[in-house]
Design an enzyme around this catalytic site. Structure first.
Site, PDB file in Angstrom:
ATOM      1  N   LEU B  74       0.686  -1.496   0.051  1.00  0.00           N
ATOM      2  CA  LEU B  74       0.503   0.065   0.356  1.00  0.00           C
ATOM      3  C   LEU B  74       1.004   1.037   0.190  1.00  0.00           C
ATOM      4  CD1 LEU B  74      -3.043  -1.243   2.210  1.00  0.00           C
ATOM      5  CD2 LEU B  74      -3.128  -0.772   0.143  1.00  0.00           C
ATOM      6  N   CYS B 137      -6.896  -6.290   3.062  1.00  0.00           N
ATOM      7  CA  CYS B 137      -5.093  -5.823   2.267  1.00  0.00           C
ATOM      8  C   CYS B 137      -4.320  -7.024   3.503  1.00  0.00           C
ATOM      9  CB  CYS B 137      -4.530  -4.991   2.112  1.00  0.00           C
ATOM     10  SG  CYS B 137      -2.956  -5.337   1.923  1.00  0.00           S
ATOM     11  N   THR B 200      -7.182  -9.917  -2.344  1.00  0.00           N
ATOM     12  CA  THR B 200      -5.932 -11.419  -3.135  1.00  0.00           C
ATOM     13  C   THR B 200      -5.837 -12.224  -1.770  1.00  0.00           C
ATOM     14  OG1 THR B 200      -3.950  -9.751  -1.798  1.00  0.00           O
ATOM     15  CG2 THR B 200      -4.187  -9.693  -4.784  1.00  0.00           C
ATOM     16  N   GLY B 251      -9.324 -12.035 -11.326  1.00  0.00           N
ATOM     17  CA  GLY B 251      -9.088 -13.578 -12.765  1.00  0.00           C
ATOM     18  C   GLY B 251      -9.674 -12.796 -13.187  1.00  0.00           C
TER      19      GLY B 251
END
Lengths: 257, 310
Positions: B74, B137, B200, B251
Protein backbone atom coordinates in the site's frame (compact mmCIF):
# COMPACT_ATOMS: atom_id res chain seq x y z
CA UNK A 1 3.11 5.26 -24.93
CA UNK A 2 1.20 2.85 -27.10
CA UNK A 3 0.54 -0.88 -27.10
CA UNK A 4 1.67 -1.83 -30.58
CA UNK A 5 1.42 -5.06 -32.53
CA UNK A 6 4.97 -5.29 -33.87
CA UNK A 7 6.49 -7.93 -36.11
CA UNK A 8 9.91 -9.52 -35.78
CA UNK A 9 12.26 -8.18 -38.48
CA UNK A 10 15.22 -10.28 -37.38
CA UNK A 11 16.36 -12.23 -34.35
CA UNK A 12 20.08 -13.03 -34.26
CA UNK A 13 22.16 -15.01 -31.82
CA UNK A 14 25.27 -13.17 -30.67
CA UNK A 15 26.80 -16.09 -28.78
CA UNK A 16 26.98 -16.88 -25.05
CA UNK A 17 23.17 -16.69 -24.67
CA UNK A 18 22.82 -13.14 -26.01
CA UNK A 19 20.40 -12.23 -28.76
CA UNK A 20 19.54 -9.17 -30.81
CA UNK A 21 15.82 -8.80 -31.56
CA UNK A 22 14.78 -6.26 -34.19
CA UNK A 23 11.08 -5.34 -34.19
CA UNK A 24 9.14 -3.49 -36.87
CA UNK A 25 7.47 -0.96 -34.58
CA UNK A 26 6.66 2.12 -36.70
CA UNK A 27 4.20 3.41 -34.10
CA UNK A 28 6.81 3.91 -31.38
CA UNK A 29 10.21 3.87 -33.12
CA UNK A 30 10.43 7.61 -33.79
CA UNK A 31 9.32 8.51 -30.26
CA UNK A 32 11.80 6.25 -28.47
CA UNK A 33 14.69 7.95 -26.65
CA UNK A 34 17.93 6.47 -25.29
CA UNK A 35 17.46 4.89 -21.87
CA UNK A 36 13.77 4.20 -22.38
CA UNK A 37 12.47 0.66 -22.43
CA UNK A 38 9.79 -1.46 -24.05
CA UNK A 39 7.47 -3.93 -22.31
CA UNK A 40 7.26 -7.10 -24.37
CA UNK A 41 4.50 -9.68 -24.29
CA UNK A 42 6.42 -12.85 -25.06
CA UNK A 43 4.14 -14.62 -27.58
CA UNK A 44 5.45 -18.08 -26.73
CA UNK A 45 4.51 -17.77 -23.02
CA UNK A 46 0.97 -18.38 -21.75
CA UNK A 47 -1.37 -15.46 -22.54
CA UNK A 48 -1.62 -14.37 -18.90
CA UNK A 49 2.16 -14.19 -18.36
CA UNK A 50 3.55 -10.83 -17.29
CA UNK A 51 5.35 -8.73 -19.87
CA UNK A 52 9.15 -8.49 -19.84
CA UNK A 53 10.91 -5.11 -19.88
CA UNK A 54 13.92 -4.59 -22.18
CA UNK A 55 15.96 -1.44 -22.57
CA UNK A 56 16.26 -0.25 -26.14
CA UNK A 57 19.55 -1.05 -27.90
CA UNK A 58 18.61 1.01 -30.93
CA UNK A 59 15.59 2.70 -32.49
CA UNK A 60 15.19 4.29 -35.87
CA UNK A 61 12.26 6.44 -36.89
CA UNK A 62 13.44 6.16 -40.47
CA UNK A 63 13.36 2.33 -40.52
CA UNK A 64 10.49 2.14 -38.02
CA UNK A 65 12.43 -0.39 -35.96
CA UNK A 66 13.12 -0.89 -32.29
CA UNK A 67 15.98 -3.23 -31.32
CA UNK A 68 16.60 -4.94 -28.00
CA UNK A 69 19.69 -6.82 -26.88
CA UNK A 70 18.94 -9.43 -24.26
CA UNK A 71 20.49 -12.30 -22.36
CA UNK A 72 18.61 -15.51 -21.71
CA UNK A 73 18.30 -15.48 -17.93
CA UNK A 74 14.92 -17.04 -17.11
CA UNK A 75 11.63 -18.45 -18.32
CA UNK A 76 10.55 -15.34 -20.22
CA UNK A 77 13.76 -14.77 -22.13
CA UNK A 78 14.07 -18.52 -22.84
CA UNK A 79 10.59 -18.44 -24.40
CA UNK A 80 11.50 -15.30 -26.34
CA UNK A 81 14.38 -17.22 -27.96
CA UNK A 82 11.93 -19.09 -30.17
CA UNK A 83 10.25 -16.12 -31.89
CA UNK A 84 11.01 -15.93 -35.60
CA UNK A 85 11.05 -13.22 -38.27
CA UNK A 86 7.48 -12.36 -39.22
CA UNK A 87 6.02 -13.31 -35.80
CA UNK A 88 3.71 -10.77 -34.18
CA UNK A 89 4.84 -9.42 -30.80
CA UNK A 90 2.72 -7.09 -28.67
CA UNK A 91 4.91 -4.31 -27.25
CA UNK A 92 4.16 -1.33 -24.99
CA UNK A 93 6.48 1.60 -25.41
CA UNK A 94 8.35 3.77 -25.30
CA UNK A 95 8.34 3.72 -21.48
CA UNK A 96 10.21 5.47 -18.69
CA UNK A 97 12.55 8.43 -18.38
CA UNK A 98 15.70 7.97 -20.41
CA UNK A 99 19.16 9.54 -20.53
CA UNK A 100 19.69 13.18 -21.43
CA UNK A 101 21.28 13.40 -24.88
CA UNK A 102 22.95 16.73 -24.19
CA UNK A 103 26.24 16.38 -22.35
CA UNK A 104 28.62 19.02 -21.02
CA UNK A 105 32.12 17.82 -21.98
CA UNK A 106 33.10 14.20 -22.55
CA UNK A 107 30.46 11.52 -22.07
CA UNK A 108 31.85 8.63 -20.05
CA UNK A 109 29.61 5.60 -20.62
CA UNK A 110 30.04 2.74 -18.16
CA UNK A 111 28.39 -0.58 -19.01
CA UNK A 112 28.33 -3.85 -17.13
CA UNK A 113 27.45 -6.96 -19.18
CA UNK A 114 24.27 -6.44 -21.19
CA UNK A 115 24.01 -3.03 -19.54
CA UNK A 116 25.75 -1.77 -22.68
CA UNK A 117 22.40 -2.07 -24.51
CA UNK A 118 20.91 1.36 -23.72
CA UNK A 119 24.39 2.93 -23.84
CA UNK A 120 24.63 1.96 -27.51
CA UNK A 121 21.47 3.91 -28.35
CA UNK A 122 22.75 6.78 -26.20
CA UNK A 123 26.13 6.80 -27.98
CA UNK A 124 24.30 7.07 -31.30
CA UNK A 125 22.44 10.20 -30.16
CA UNK A 126 25.19 12.00 -28.23
CA UNK A 127 26.99 14.74 -30.12
CA UNK A 128 29.95 15.05 -27.74
CA UNK A 129 33.14 13.01 -27.47
CA UNK A 130 32.15 9.65 -26.02
CA UNK A 131 34.21 6.97 -24.30
CA UNK A 132 32.78 3.59 -23.35
CA UNK A 133 34.03 1.58 -20.37
CA UNK A 134 32.82 -2.01 -20.43
CA UNK A 135 33.07 -4.47 -17.60
CA UNK A 136 32.22 -8.14 -18.04
CA UNK A 137 32.88 -11.46 -16.35
CA UNK A 138 34.68 -12.86 -19.37
CA UNK A 139 35.42 -12.08 -23.04
CA UNK A 140 32.23 -13.77 -24.31
CA UNK A 141 30.11 -11.33 -22.23
CA UNK A 142 31.48 -8.37 -24.18
CA UNK A 143 28.70 -7.33 -26.50
CA UNK A 144 28.37 -5.23 -29.63
CA UNK A 145 31.80 -3.63 -29.33
CA UNK A 146 31.95 -3.49 -33.13
CA UNK A 147 28.77 -1.39 -33.08
CA UNK A 148 30.31 1.10 -30.69
CA UNK A 149 33.46 1.21 -32.82
CA UNK A 150 31.31 1.96 -35.89
CA UNK A 151 29.91 4.97 -33.99
CA UNK A 152 33.47 6.19 -33.39
CA UNK A 153 33.32 5.49 -29.66
CA UNK A 154 36.61 4.74 -27.97
CA UNK A 155 36.24 1.63 -25.80
CA UNK A 156 38.11 0.50 -22.67
CA UNK A 157 37.53 -3.07 -21.53
CA UNK A 158 37.96 -4.88 -18.23
CA UNK A 159 37.07 -8.51 -17.51
CA UNK A 160 37.01 -10.28 -14.18
CA UNK A 161 39.14 -13.13 -15.53
CA UNK A 162 41.41 -11.04 -17.72
CA UNK A 163 40.32 -12.87 -20.90
CA UNK A 164 39.90 -9.49 -22.64
CA UNK A 165 41.16 -6.01 -21.79
CA UNK A 166 42.60 -5.48 -18.37
CA UNK A 167 41.92 -7.89 -15.51
CA UNK A 168 39.65 -6.59 -12.74
CA UNK A 169 36.80 -4.13 -12.43
CA UNK A 170 35.92 -1.55 -15.03
CA UNK A 171 36.13 1.16 -12.38
CA UNK A 172 39.96 0.96 -12.63
CA UNK A 173 40.25 2.33 -16.20
CA UNK A 174 37.31 4.63 -15.46
CA UNK A 175 39.11 6.16 -12.48
CA UNK A 176 42.26 6.69 -14.54
CA UNK A 177 40.28 8.53 -17.22
CA UNK A 178 38.44 10.62 -14.62
CA UNK A 179 41.80 11.58 -13.07
CA UNK A 180 43.18 12.52 -16.48
CA UNK A 181 40.15 14.68 -17.37
CA UNK A 182 40.20 16.38 -13.99
CA UNK A 183 43.94 16.99 -14.32
CA UNK A 184 43.36 18.61 -17.71
CA UNK A 185 40.45 20.64 -16.32
CA UNK A 186 38.03 19.07 -18.80
CA UNK A 187 34.31 18.66 -18.12
CA UNK A 188 32.65 15.24 -18.26
CA UNK A 189 29.45 13.44 -17.30
CA UNK A 190 28.84 9.81 -16.31
CA UNK A 191 26.22 7.51 -17.81
CA UNK A 192 25.84 3.93 -16.64
CA UNK A 193 23.79 0.76 -16.86
CA UNK A 194 24.60 -2.63 -15.38
CA UNK A 195 24.46 -4.59 -12.13
CA UNK A 196 23.70 -2.68 -8.90
CA UNK A 197 27.30 -2.89 -7.65
CA UNK A 198 28.52 -1.00 -10.70
CA UNK A 199 25.67 1.52 -10.55
CA UNK A 200 26.49 2.24 -6.92
CA UNK A 201 30.20 2.67 -7.71
CA UNK A 202 29.50 5.09 -10.57
CA UNK A 203 26.87 6.99 -8.53
CA UNK A 204 29.31 7.48 -5.67
CA UNK A 205 31.94 8.85 -8.05
CA UNK A 206 29.48 11.28 -9.66
CA UNK A 207 28.24 12.54 -6.29
CA UNK A 208 31.66 12.86 -4.65
CA UNK A 209 33.13 14.63 -7.71
CA UNK A 210 30.07 16.84 -8.14
CA UNK A 211 29.57 15.87 -11.80
CA UNK A 212 26.28 14.83 -13.39
CA UNK A 213 25.74 11.07 -13.22
CA UNK A 214 22.91 9.32 -15.04
CA UNK A 215 22.14 5.89 -13.63
CA UNK A 216 19.91 3.35 -15.39
CA UNK A 217 18.47 1.02 -12.77
CA UNK A 218 17.44 -2.53 -13.74
CA UNK A 219 14.51 -4.00 -11.77
CA UNK A 220 11.97 -6.74 -12.30
CA UNK A 221 8.78 -4.97 -13.34
CA UNK A 222 5.10 -5.80 -13.47
CA UNK A 223 3.06 -3.04 -15.15
CA UNK A 224 5.90 -0.98 -16.67
CA UNK A 225 3.80 2.20 -16.55
CA UNK A 226 3.80 3.29 -12.90
CA UNK A 227 0.52 1.66 -11.94
CA UNK A 228 1.57 -1.16 -9.59
CA UNK A 229 4.55 0.05 -7.50
CA UNK A 230 6.46 -3.25 -7.79
CA UNK A 231 9.79 -1.91 -9.16
CA UNK A 232 11.02 0.36 -6.42
CA UNK A 233 14.31 2.22 -6.03
CA UNK A 234 15.07 4.19 -2.86
CA UNK A 235 15.66 7.86 -3.60
CA UNK A 236 15.96 11.06 -1.61
CA UNK A 237 12.30 11.65 -2.48
CA UNK A 238 11.19 8.25 -1.13
CA UNK A 239 10.47 4.99 -2.91
CA UNK A 240 10.49 5.82 -6.62
CA UNK A 241 9.07 3.65 -9.39
CA UNK A 242 11.85 2.56 -11.76
CA UNK A 243 9.41 2.21 -14.65
CA UNK A 244 8.10 5.76 -14.67
CA UNK A 245 10.32 7.85 -12.37
CA UNK A 246 13.30 6.01 -13.96
CA UNK A 247 14.80 3.78 -15.15
CA UNK A 248 17.40 6.54 -15.50
CA UNK A 249 17.88 8.54 -12.28
CA UNK A 250 20.28 11.38 -11.50
CA UNK A 251 23.02 9.90 -9.29
CA UNK A 252 22.43 12.47 -6.56
CA UNK A 253 18.84 11.27 -6.07
CA UNK A 254 19.68 7.62 -5.42
CA UNK A 255 20.05 6.00 -2.03
CA UNK A 256 21.95 2.70 -1.99
CA UNK A 257 21.46 0.10 0.75
CA UNK B 1 -30.39 -2.12 -31.15
CA UNK B 2 -27.64 -0.86 -28.91
CA UNK B 3 -27.21 -2.79 -25.68
CA UNK B 4 -27.73 -0.62 -22.59
CA UNK B 5 -24.50 -0.99 -20.61
CA UNK B 6 -25.31 1.42 -17.75
CA UNK B 7 -25.29 0.16 -14.18
CA UNK B 8 -25.74 1.78 -10.78
CA UNK B 9 -23.28 0.68 -8.12
CA UNK B 10 -24.79 1.82 -4.84
CA UNK B 11 -25.48 5.31 -6.16
CA UNK B 12 -22.52 5.55 -8.51
CA UNK B 13 -23.78 5.80 -12.09
CA UNK B 14 -21.45 3.88 -14.40
CA UNK B 15 -21.70 3.97 -18.20
CA UNK B 16 -20.42 0.39 -18.35
CA UNK B 17 -20.20 -2.32 -15.69
CA UNK B 18 -16.40 -2.27 -15.83
CA UNK B 19 -13.84 -0.68 -13.55
CA UNK B 20 -10.25 -1.43 -12.59
CA UNK B 21 -8.99 -3.15 -9.44
CA UNK B 22 -7.30 -0.96 -6.85
CA UNK B 23 -3.53 -1.35 -6.79
CA UNK B 24 -3.29 -2.45 -10.42
CA UNK B 25 -4.21 0.85 -12.04
CA UNK B 26 -2.14 3.48 -10.23
CA UNK B 27 -3.99 6.78 -9.94
CA UNK B 28 -6.00 6.23 -13.09
CA UNK B 29 -4.02 7.94 -15.84
CA UNK B 30 -0.97 5.68 -16.14
CA UNK B 31 -2.48 3.46 -18.84
CA UNK B 32 -3.47 6.30 -21.19
CA UNK B 33 -2.49 5.24 -24.69
CA UNK B 34 -2.81 1.52 -23.98
CA UNK B 35 -6.22 1.01 -22.28
CA UNK B 36 -9.45 2.04 -24.02
CA UNK B 37 -10.94 4.19 -21.25
CA UNK B 38 -14.25 4.58 -23.11
CA UNK B 39 -15.00 0.97 -22.11
CA UNK B 40 -14.75 1.77 -18.38
CA UNK B 41 -17.64 2.89 -16.20
CA UNK B 42 -15.20 4.02 -13.51
CA UNK B 43 -11.52 3.75 -12.61
CA UNK B 44 -10.57 2.49 -9.17
CA UNK B 45 -7.34 4.04 -7.91
CA UNK B 46 -4.67 2.90 -5.48
CA UNK B 47 -5.31 2.84 -1.73
CA UNK B 48 -4.83 6.14 0.07
CA UNK B 49 -4.52 6.91 3.78
CA UNK B 50 -3.93 10.12 5.73
CA UNK B 51 -0.13 10.24 5.61
CA UNK B 52 2.40 9.10 2.98
CA UNK B 53 3.24 5.40 3.32
CA UNK B 54 6.48 3.81 1.97
CA UNK B 55 5.16 0.28 1.39
CA UNK B 56 7.22 -2.89 1.75
CA UNK B 57 10.82 -3.65 0.84
CA UNK B 58 11.76 -5.25 -2.52
CA UNK B 59 11.13 -7.84 -3.88
CA UNK B 60 7.46 -7.00 -3.91
CA UNK B 61 6.19 -9.50 -6.44
CA UNK B 62 6.73 -12.94 -7.90
CA UNK B 63 5.05 -14.51 -10.90
CA UNK B 64 3.56 -17.97 -10.29
CA UNK B 65 1.65 -20.39 -12.54
CA UNK B 66 -1.80 -18.88 -12.98
CA UNK B 67 -1.05 -15.56 -11.38
CA UNK B 68 1.03 -13.16 -9.39
CA UNK B 69 1.89 -12.97 -5.69
CA UNK B 70 2.45 -9.40 -4.53
CA UNK B 71 3.31 -7.64 -1.32
CA UNK B 72 3.50 -4.01 -2.41
CA UNK B 73 2.29 -2.88 1.01
CA UNK B 74 0.00 0.00 0.00
CA UNK B 75 2.72 2.51 -0.86
CA UNK B 76 1.07 5.86 -1.41
CA UNK B 77 1.41 9.63 -1.17
CA UNK B 78 -1.16 10.33 1.56
CA UNK B 79 -4.44 12.20 1.21
CA UNK B 80 -2.97 15.72 0.82
CA UNK B 81 -0.87 14.95 -2.26
CA UNK B 82 -3.59 12.65 -3.56
CA UNK B 83 -6.10 15.50 -3.54
CA UNK B 84 -3.72 18.25 -4.68
CA UNK B 85 -1.95 16.31 -7.44
CA UNK B 86 -3.60 13.06 -8.48
CA UNK B 87 -7.26 14.08 -8.47
CA UNK B 88 -6.71 17.19 -10.65
CA UNK B 89 -4.51 15.14 -13.01
CA UNK B 90 -7.23 12.50 -13.27
CA UNK B 91 -9.92 15.09 -14.01
CA UNK B 92 -7.70 16.83 -16.56
CA UNK B 93 -6.98 13.62 -18.47
CA UNK B 94 -10.12 11.56 -17.89
CA UNK B 95 -12.75 14.29 -17.44
CA UNK B 96 -15.97 12.91 -16.01
CA UNK B 97 -15.04 9.24 -15.68
CA UNK B 98 -16.18 8.27 -12.16
CA UNK B 99 -13.32 7.68 -9.76
CA UNK B 100 -13.56 5.00 -7.08
CA UNK B 101 -11.05 5.91 -4.38
CA UNK B 102 -9.73 2.99 -2.35
CA UNK B 103 -9.00 4.05 1.24
CA UNK B 104 -7.33 2.47 4.25
CA UNK B 105 -5.95 3.43 7.64
CA UNK B 106 -4.29 2.26 10.81
CA UNK B 107 -7.39 2.92 12.90
CA UNK B 108 -11.13 3.26 12.45
CA UNK B 109 -10.71 6.99 13.05
CA UNK B 110 -8.20 7.25 10.20
CA UNK B 111 -10.57 5.53 7.76
CA UNK B 112 -13.28 8.01 8.73
CA UNK B 113 -10.89 10.94 8.44
CA UNK B 114 -9.82 9.95 4.90
CA UNK B 115 -13.46 9.48 3.92
CA UNK B 116 -14.35 12.92 5.28
CA UNK B 117 -11.51 14.54 3.32
CA UNK B 118 -12.72 12.84 0.13
CA UNK B 119 -16.28 13.88 0.83
CA UNK B 120 -15.25 17.52 1.10
CA UNK B 121 -12.99 17.34 -1.96
CA UNK B 122 -15.64 15.62 -4.08
CA UNK B 123 -18.15 18.36 -3.25
CA UNK B 124 -15.70 20.91 -4.66
CA UNK B 125 -14.54 18.89 -7.70
CA UNK B 126 -16.25 17.95 -10.94
CA UNK B 127 -17.13 14.36 -11.79
CA UNK B 128 -18.43 11.50 -9.71
CA UNK B 129 -16.56 9.85 -6.85
CA UNK B 130 -17.09 6.78 -4.70
CA UNK B 131 -15.18 5.39 -1.73
CA UNK B 132 -13.94 1.81 -1.57
CA UNK B 133 -12.99 0.89 1.97
CA UNK B 134 -10.15 -1.65 2.01
CA UNK B 135 -10.46 -3.93 5.03
CA UNK B 136 -8.81 -6.91 3.39
CA UNK B 137 -5.25 -6.20 2.29
CA UNK B 138 -3.09 -9.16 3.36
CA UNK B 139 0.16 -7.17 3.16
CA UNK B 140 -0.08 -4.62 5.96
CA UNK B 141 -0.74 -5.28 9.60
CA UNK B 142 -3.16 -2.49 10.38
CA UNK B 143 -5.76 -1.80 7.73
CA UNK B 144 -5.61 -5.40 6.67
CA UNK B 145 -7.51 -8.23 8.22
CA UNK B 146 -7.49 -6.37 11.56
CA UNK B 147 -10.70 -4.69 10.48
CA UNK B 148 -11.98 -7.22 7.99
CA UNK B 149 -11.80 -10.45 9.96
CA UNK B 150 -14.27 -9.68 12.75
CA UNK B 151 -17.86 -8.85 11.71
CA UNK B 152 -18.49 -6.67 14.78
CA UNK B 153 -15.32 -4.59 14.23
CA UNK B 154 -16.21 -4.35 10.55
CA UNK B 155 -19.75 -3.11 11.31
CA UNK B 156 -18.31 -0.46 13.60
CA UNK B 157 -15.73 0.67 10.98
CA UNK B 158 -18.31 0.87 8.19
CA UNK B 159 -20.63 2.81 10.49
CA UNK B 160 -17.95 5.41 11.27
CA UNK B 161 -16.97 5.81 7.60
CA UNK B 162 -20.66 6.08 6.72
CA UNK B 163 -21.03 9.01 9.11
CA UNK B 164 -18.02 10.71 7.47
CA UNK B 165 -19.19 10.65 3.85
CA UNK B 166 -22.25 10.89 1.64
CA UNK B 167 -20.32 9.40 -1.30
CA UNK B 168 -21.29 5.93 -2.48
CA UNK B 169 -19.56 3.64 0.00
CA UNK B 170 -18.19 0.30 -1.17
CA UNK B 171 -16.50 -2.09 1.28
CA UNK B 172 -13.88 -4.48 -0.10
CA UNK B 173 -13.90 -7.87 1.57
CA UNK B 174 -11.41 -10.71 1.80
CA UNK B 175 -11.95 -14.20 0.40
CA UNK B 176 -10.13 -15.97 3.24
CA UNK B 177 -12.96 -16.28 5.72
CA UNK B 178 -14.95 -19.46 6.47
CA UNK B 179 -18.18 -17.81 5.34
CA UNK B 180 -18.43 -14.39 3.68
CA UNK B 181 -22.06 -13.81 4.64
CA UNK B 182 -21.61 -12.43 8.21
CA UNK B 183 -19.19 -9.84 6.79
CA UNK B 184 -21.61 -8.85 4.07
CA UNK B 185 -24.33 -8.36 6.67
CA UNK B 186 -21.95 -6.33 8.84
CA UNK B 187 -21.36 -3.99 5.90
CA UNK B 188 -25.09 -3.73 5.33
CA UNK B 189 -25.73 -2.97 9.01
CA UNK B 190 -22.96 -0.38 9.03
CA UNK B 191 -24.58 1.49 6.14
CA UNK B 192 -22.47 0.48 3.12
CA UNK B 193 -23.92 1.09 -0.35
CA UNK B 194 -22.10 -1.79 -2.04
CA UNK B 195 -19.70 -4.68 -1.46
CA UNK B 196 -16.59 -5.44 -3.46
CA UNK B 197 -14.81 -8.76 -3.44
CA UNK B 198 -12.39 -10.43 -3.58
CA UNK B 199 -9.07 -9.02 -2.42
CA UNK B 200 -5.98 -11.13 -3.07
CA UNK B 201 -5.67 -14.50 -1.32
CA UNK B 202 -2.85 -14.77 1.25
CA UNK B 203 0.03 -16.65 -0.36
CA UNK B 204 3.72 -17.45 -0.04
CA UNK B 205 6.55 -18.50 -2.35
CA UNK B 206 9.85 -19.95 -1.11
CA UNK B 207 13.15 -19.92 -3.00
CA UNK B 208 14.28 -23.44 -2.13
CA UNK B 209 17.88 -22.92 -3.26
CA UNK B 210 18.26 -19.86 -1.04
CA UNK B 211 15.94 -21.36 1.64
CA UNK B 212 14.30 -17.97 1.98
CA UNK B 213 10.89 -16.49 1.16
CA UNK B 214 10.99 -14.79 -2.25
CA UNK B 215 9.11 -11.70 -1.07
CA UNK B 216 10.78 -9.28 1.33
CA UNK B 217 7.47 -9.23 3.24
CA UNK B 218 7.73 -13.07 3.30
CA UNK B 219 4.04 -13.46 2.47
CA UNK B 220 1.84 -11.74 -0.08
CA UNK B 221 -1.46 -11.95 -1.89
CA UNK B 222 -2.30 -14.08 -4.93
CA UNK B 223 -4.15 -12.54 -7.88
CA UNK B 224 -4.66 -13.58 -11.47
CA UNK B 225 -6.34 -16.45 -13.27
CA UNK B 226 -5.97 -18.88 -10.39
CA UNK B 227 -8.21 -16.92 -8.02
CA UNK B 228 -11.16 -16.56 -10.39
CA UNK B 229 -13.26 -19.59 -9.35
CA UNK B 230 -12.70 -18.67 -5.69
CA UNK B 231 -14.00 -15.19 -6.43
CA UNK B 232 -17.06 -16.47 -8.31
CA UNK B 233 -18.04 -18.58 -5.29
CA UNK B 234 -17.54 -15.64 -2.92
CA UNK B 235 -19.65 -13.35 -5.14
CA UNK B 236 -22.39 -15.97 -5.43
CA UNK B 237 -22.44 -16.44 -1.64
CA UNK B 238 -22.50 -12.69 -1.02
CA UNK B 239 -25.24 -12.06 -3.58
CA UNK B 240 -27.55 -14.48 -1.83
CA UNK B 241 -26.89 -12.83 1.54
CA UNK B 242 -27.55 -9.20 0.63
CA UNK B 243 -29.51 -6.90 -1.61
CA UNK B 244 -26.52 -4.52 -1.81
CA UNK B 245 -24.95 -4.30 -5.27
CA UNK B 246 -21.69 -6.19 -5.66
CA UNK B 247 -18.52 -5.11 -7.44
CA UNK B 248 -16.82 -8.38 -8.34
CA UNK B 249 -13.12 -8.90 -9.03
CA UNK B 250 -10.59 -11.70 -9.24
CA UNK B 251 -8.98 -13.17 -12.34
CA UNK B 252 -10.94 -11.45 -15.10
CA UNK B 253 -8.97 -12.09 -18.30
CA UNK B 254 -11.81 -12.38 -20.83
CA UNK B 255 -15.51 -11.61 -21.20
CA UNK B 256 -16.50 -15.06 -19.98
CA UNK B 257 -14.90 -14.34 -16.60
CA UNK B 258 -16.82 -11.08 -16.16
CA UNK B 259 -20.05 -12.73 -17.30
CA UNK B 260 -19.66 -15.40 -14.61
CA UNK B 261 -19.55 -12.63 -12.01
CA UNK B 262 -22.63 -10.89 -13.43
CA UNK B 263 -24.60 -14.13 -13.64
CA UNK B 264 -23.58 -14.96 -10.07
CA UNK B 265 -25.16 -11.70 -8.94
CA UNK B 266 -22.60 -8.92 -9.39
CA UNK B 267 -23.64 -5.48 -10.65
CA UNK B 268 -20.18 -4.43 -11.84
CA UNK B 269 -16.82 -6.07 -12.46
CA UNK B 270 -13.24 -4.92 -11.93
CA UNK B 271 -10.30 -5.98 -14.09
CA UNK B 272 -6.93 -6.05 -12.36
CA UNK B 273 -3.87 -8.21 -12.91
CA UNK B 274 -4.90 -9.01 -16.51
CA UNK B 275 -4.20 -5.41 -17.55
CA UNK B 276 -0.49 -5.93 -16.80
CA UNK B 277 -0.12 -8.53 -19.54
CA UNK B 278 -2.77 -7.12 -21.86
CA UNK B 279 -4.11 -3.56 -21.59
CA UNK B 280 -6.44 -4.48 -24.48
CA UNK B 281 -8.36 -6.73 -22.07
CA UNK B 282 -10.64 -3.83 -21.07
CA UNK B 283 -11.91 -3.43 -24.63
CA UNK B 284 -12.12 -7.21 -25.14
CA UNK B 285 -14.22 -7.77 -22.01
CA UNK B 286 -16.47 -4.80 -22.79
CA UNK B 287 -17.15 -5.95 -26.35
CA UNK B 288 -17.55 -9.56 -25.25
CA UNK B 289 -20.26 -8.66 -22.74
CA UNK B 290 -22.19 -6.74 -25.38
CA UNK B 291 -21.83 -9.62 -27.82
CA UNK B 292 -23.11 -12.02 -25.17
CA UNK B 293 -26.15 -9.83 -24.50
CA UNK B 294 -26.96 -9.86 -28.20
CA UNK B 295 -26.57 -13.62 -28.52
CA UNK B 296 -28.68 -14.32 -25.44
CA UNK B 297 -31.40 -11.74 -26.02
CA UNK B 298 -30.61 -9.33 -23.20
CA UNK B 299 -31.30 -5.65 -23.95
CA UNK B 300 -29.36 -4.40 -20.95
CA UNK B 301 -26.34 -5.50 -18.96
CA UNK B 302 -28.46 -5.03 -15.83
CA UNK B 303 -30.58 -8.00 -16.88
CA UNK B 304 -27.55 -10.26 -16.48
CA UNK B 305 -27.40 -9.68 -12.73
CA UNK B 306 -28.11 -12.99 -11.04
CA UNK B 307 -29.43 -14.45 -14.31
CA UNK B 308 -27.75 -17.77 -13.71
CA UNK B 309 -30.30 -20.58 -14.05
CA UNK B 310 -30.48 -22.56 -10.81
Amino acid sequence: MIDETTTVASHCEMGAGYRLLVLNAPGMAAETRPGQFVHVKVPTLEASALRRPFSVFDASGQDGTVTVLYKTVGRGTAALNTVKPGDAVQVEGPLGRGFPTECNGTALLVGGGYGVAPLHFLARRLRTKTTLFVGARTASDLLALDRFAALGVETKVATNDGSAGEKGFVTAPLDREIARLRGAGEAFELFTCGPDGLLKAVSERAVSLGVPGWISVDRHMVCGVGACFACIQRTVGGNARCCIDGPVFPAKELIWQ
Amino acid sequence: MAIDTRVNLGGLEMATPLTTASGTFGYGTEYLGAVDYSCLGAATVKGVRMSPWPGNQMPRHVEVPGGLVNAIGLQGPGIDEFLSHYVPLYREKLCGLPMIVNIWGGSIEEYAEVAARLDAAAAAASGAFAVECNVSCPNVKAGGHTFGQDPEVLRCLVGEVRKATRLPLVVKLAPNVPDVRPYVRACEDGGADAISLINTIPAMVIDVEARRPVLANRTGGLSGRAVHPVAVKAVWDAARATSLPILAMGGVYEAKDALEFLLAGATAVAIGTAVFSNPGVVREVHDGIIDYCRRHGFDSVRELKGAMLQ
